[in-house]
Design a protein around this motif. Structure first.
Motif, mmCIF file in Angstrom:
data_model
loop_
_atom_site.group_PDB
_atom_site.id
_atom_site.type_symbol
_atom_site.label_atom_id
_atom_site.label_comp_id
_atom_site.label_asym_id
_atom_site.label_seq_id
_atom_site.Cartn_x
_atom_site.Cartn_y
_atom_site.Cartn_z
ATOM 1 N N PHE A 187 89.687 -43.166 47.625
ATOM 2 C CA PHE A 187 89.930 -42.652 46.668
ATOM 3 C C PHE A 187 89.775 -42.036 45.789
ATOM 4 O O PHE A 187 90.023 -41.131 44.791
ATOM 5 N N LYS A 188 88.627 -42.163 44.976
ATOM 6 C CA LYS A 188 86.989 -42.228 44.632
ATOM 7 C C LYS A 188 86.400 -41.417 45.097
ATOM 8 O O LYS A 188 85.750 -40.883 43.926
ATOM 9 N N ASN A 189 87.015 -41.008 45.645
ATOM 10 C CA ASN A 189 85.617 -39.542 46.625
ATOM 11 C C ASN A 189 86.191 -38.705 45.907
ATOM 12 O O ASN A 189 87.750 -38.369 45.750
ATOM 13 N N PRO A 190 85.164 -37.890 45.762
ATOM 14 C CA PRO A 190 86.024 -36.134 45.188
ATOM 15 C C PRO A 190 87.041 -35.489 46.192
ATOM 16 O O PRO A 190 86.611 -36.194 47.686
ATOM 17 N N PHE A 191 87.614 -34.449 46.161
ATOM 18 C CA PHE A 191 87.900 -33.729 46.523
ATOM 19 C C PHE A 191 87.084 -32.432 47.613
ATOM 20 O O PHE A 191 85.853 -32.118 46.708
ATOM 21 N N GLN A 192 87.004 -32.360 48.942
ATOM 22 C CA GLN A 192 86.342 -31.257 49.155
ATOM 23 C C GLN A 192 87.521 -30.359 50.210
ATOM 24 O O GLN A 192 87.663 -30.815 50.704
ATOM 25 N N PHE A 193 86.787 -29.244 50.005
ATOM 26 C CA PHE A 193 87.326 -28.480 50.858
ATOM 27 C C PHE A 193 86.765 -27.099 51.336
ATOM 28 O O PHE A 193 85.686 -26.764 50.428
ATOM 29 N N GLU A 194 86.812 -27.137 52.775
ATOM 30 C CA GLU A 194 86.302 -25.494 52.982
ATOM 31 C C GLU A 194 86.983 -24.412 52.643
ATOM 32 O O GLU A 194 88.004 -24.227 53.442
ATOM 33 N N ILE A 195 86.694 -23.672 52.105
ATOM 34 C CA ILE A 195 87.626 -22.108 52.392
ATOM 35 C C ILE A 195 87.079 -21.002 52.596
ATOM 36 O O ILE A 195 85.862 -20.296 51.749
ATOM 37 N N THR A 196 87.363 -20.240 53.371
ATOM 38 C CA THR A 196 87.075 -18.804 54.112
ATOM 39 C C THR A 196 88.088 -17.945 53.775
ATOM 40 O O THR A 196 89.292 -17.814 52.998
ATOM 41 N N PHE A 197 87.769 -16.921 52.694
ATOM 42 C CA PHE A 197 88.014 -15.264 52.341
ATOM 43 C C PHE A 197 87.830 -14.603 52.732
ATOM 44 O O PHE A 197 86.389 -14.891 52.825
ATOM 45 N N GLU A 198 88.808 -13.790 52.428
ATOM 46 C CA GLU A 198 87.830 -12.313 52.687
ATOM 47 C C GLU A 198 88.863 -11.202 51.340
ATOM 48 O O GLU A 198 90.163 -11.586 51.133
ATOM 49 N N CYS A 199 88.017 -10.413 50.762
ATOM 50 C CA CYS A 199 87.818 -9.339 49.989
ATOM 51 C C CYS A 199 88.169 -8.060 50.911
ATOM 52 O O CYS A 199 86.673 -8.018 51.152
ATOM 53 N N VAL A 200 89.388 -7.698 50.979
ATOM 54 C CA VAL A 200 89.105 -6.658 51.700
ATOM 55 C C VAL A 200 89.103 -4.881 50.426
ATOM 56 O O VAL A 200 88.500 -3.938 50.789
ATOM 57 N N GLU A 201 88.524 -5.603 49.681
ATOM 58 C CA GLU A 201 88.432 -3.676 48.816
ATOM 59 C C GLU A 201 87.137 -4.752 47.528
ATOM 60 O O GLU A 201 87.588 -5.716 47.579
ATOM 61 N N ASP A 202 86.248 -3.614 47.058
ATOM 62 C CA ASP A 202 85.617 -4.278 46.191
ATOM 63 C C ASP A 202 86.807 -4.392 45.078
ATOM 64 O O ASP A 202 87.342 -3.853 45.118
ATOM 65 N N LEU A 203 85.985 -6.356 44.282
ATOM 66 C CA LEU A 203 87.286 -6.011 42.658
ATOM 67 C C LEU A 203 85.730 -5.148 41.761
ATOM 68 O O LEU A 203 84.672 -5.480 41.683
ATOM 69 N N GLN A 204 86.190 -5.382 40.923
ATOM 70 C CA GLN A 204 86.354 -4.534 39.133
ATOM 71 C C GLN A 204 85.669 -5.976 38.421
ATOM 72 O O GLN A 204 83.993 -5.868 38.076
ATOM 73 N N GLU A 205 86.072 -7.241 38.680
ATOM 74 C CA GLU A 205 85.524 -8.579 38.436
ATOM 75 C C GLU A 205 85.454 -9.116 39.498
ATOM 76 O O GLU A 205 85.915 -9.445 40.664
ATOM 77 N N GLU A 206 85.246 -10.403 39.048
ATOM 78 C CA GLU A 206 84.793 -11.405 39.682
ATOM 79 C C GLU A 206 85.734 -12.476 39.458
ATOM 80 O O GLU A 206 87.229 -12.379 38.742
ATOM 81 N N LEU A 207 86.132 -13.176 41.344
ATOM 82 C CA LEU A 207 87.054 -13.998 41.297
ATOM 83 C C LEU A 207 87.093 -15.349 40.092
ATOM 84 O O LEU A 207 85.877 -15.667 39.897
ATOM 85 N N GLU A 208 88.110 -15.767 39.016
ATOM 86 C CA GLU A 208 87.726 -16.508 38.196
ATOM 87 C C GLU A 208 87.388 -17.718 38.987
ATOM 88 O O GLU A 208 86.501 -18.219 38.131
ATOM 89 N N LYS A 209 88.228 -18.456 39.880
ATOM 90 C CA LYS A 209 87.752 -19.681 39.645
ATOM 91 C C LYS A 209 88.719 -20.644 41.074
ATOM 92 O O LYS A 209 89.706 -19.980 41.060
#
Length: 195
Positions: A18-40
């Protein structure tokens, strides 16, 4: 049209103390350039009576497939009601752009004792060192939100004025939390098989 697509999410270190950190591996695709960064990318842990949030910042990943390993602190055990420490809860992964949440991936989580005696007779006060967290990673519930992705506003985009940017108060996110918690409360921990 959404400019960022979640390709895959893998729950790492699962099951885990229970006391271990949550851990995920996330794969995502940006299909177009974004004007700003993804926030978080954020982790929102929900129990039956309250919720608490842990956010980690995300670097900019634009214009190509990206894979990140994401880690968030475990829930603060001092903020968990005694009645919610053991049993089924919910964890949500979220990501936003320009103050607008565009995706939420929900998982059921079963917190249980590893000691057979404690499983049979749980202590009145939770012993978090003896609890194990098991995220049901094979059955995510994905909710996508229409947002303004820098384009001309059309039927695929909602202007920021209509989307408050605070996803925790948007109707869709409230509905997802409510429906997942309703299932947890109505089915009870023993009704959900989590190996």
């Amino acid at each position: 049209m959404a400019k960022v697509h979640i390709v895959n999410v893998v729950v790492l270190d699962n099951p885990s103390p229970f006391k271990n950190p949550f851990q995920f591996e996330i794969t995502f695709e940006c299909v177009e350039d974004l004007q700003e960064e993804l926030e978080k990318w954020g982790v929102l842990c929900i129990n039956k009576t309250d919720h608490y949030k842990h956010d980690n910042p995300l670097c900019s990943y634009q214009g190509h497939n990206s894979s990140i390993k994401f880690q968030a602190d475990p829930p603060d055990q001092t903020k968990i009601p005694v009645c919610d420490a053991v049993g089924v809860t919910v964890v949500l992964l979220t990501c936003g752009y320009k103050g607008q949440e565009f995706v939420r991936v929900g998982y059921y989580v079963n917190n249980s004792y590893t000691d057979p005696e404690m499983q049979e007779s749980p202590p009145d006060t939770p012993v978090f060192d003896k609890l194990q967290r098991n995220i049901l990673g094979s059955q995510p519930r994905v909710t996508k939100f229409k947002i303004d992705w820098d384009d001309a506003k059309d039927n695929e985009n909602i202007p920021p004025a209509e989307n408050t940017g605070d996803a925790s108060t948007s109707q869709n996110s409230v509905d997802l939390k409510t429906s997942m918690l309703a299932e947890v409360n109505s089915n009870s921990a023993c009704a959900m098989e989590v190996a």
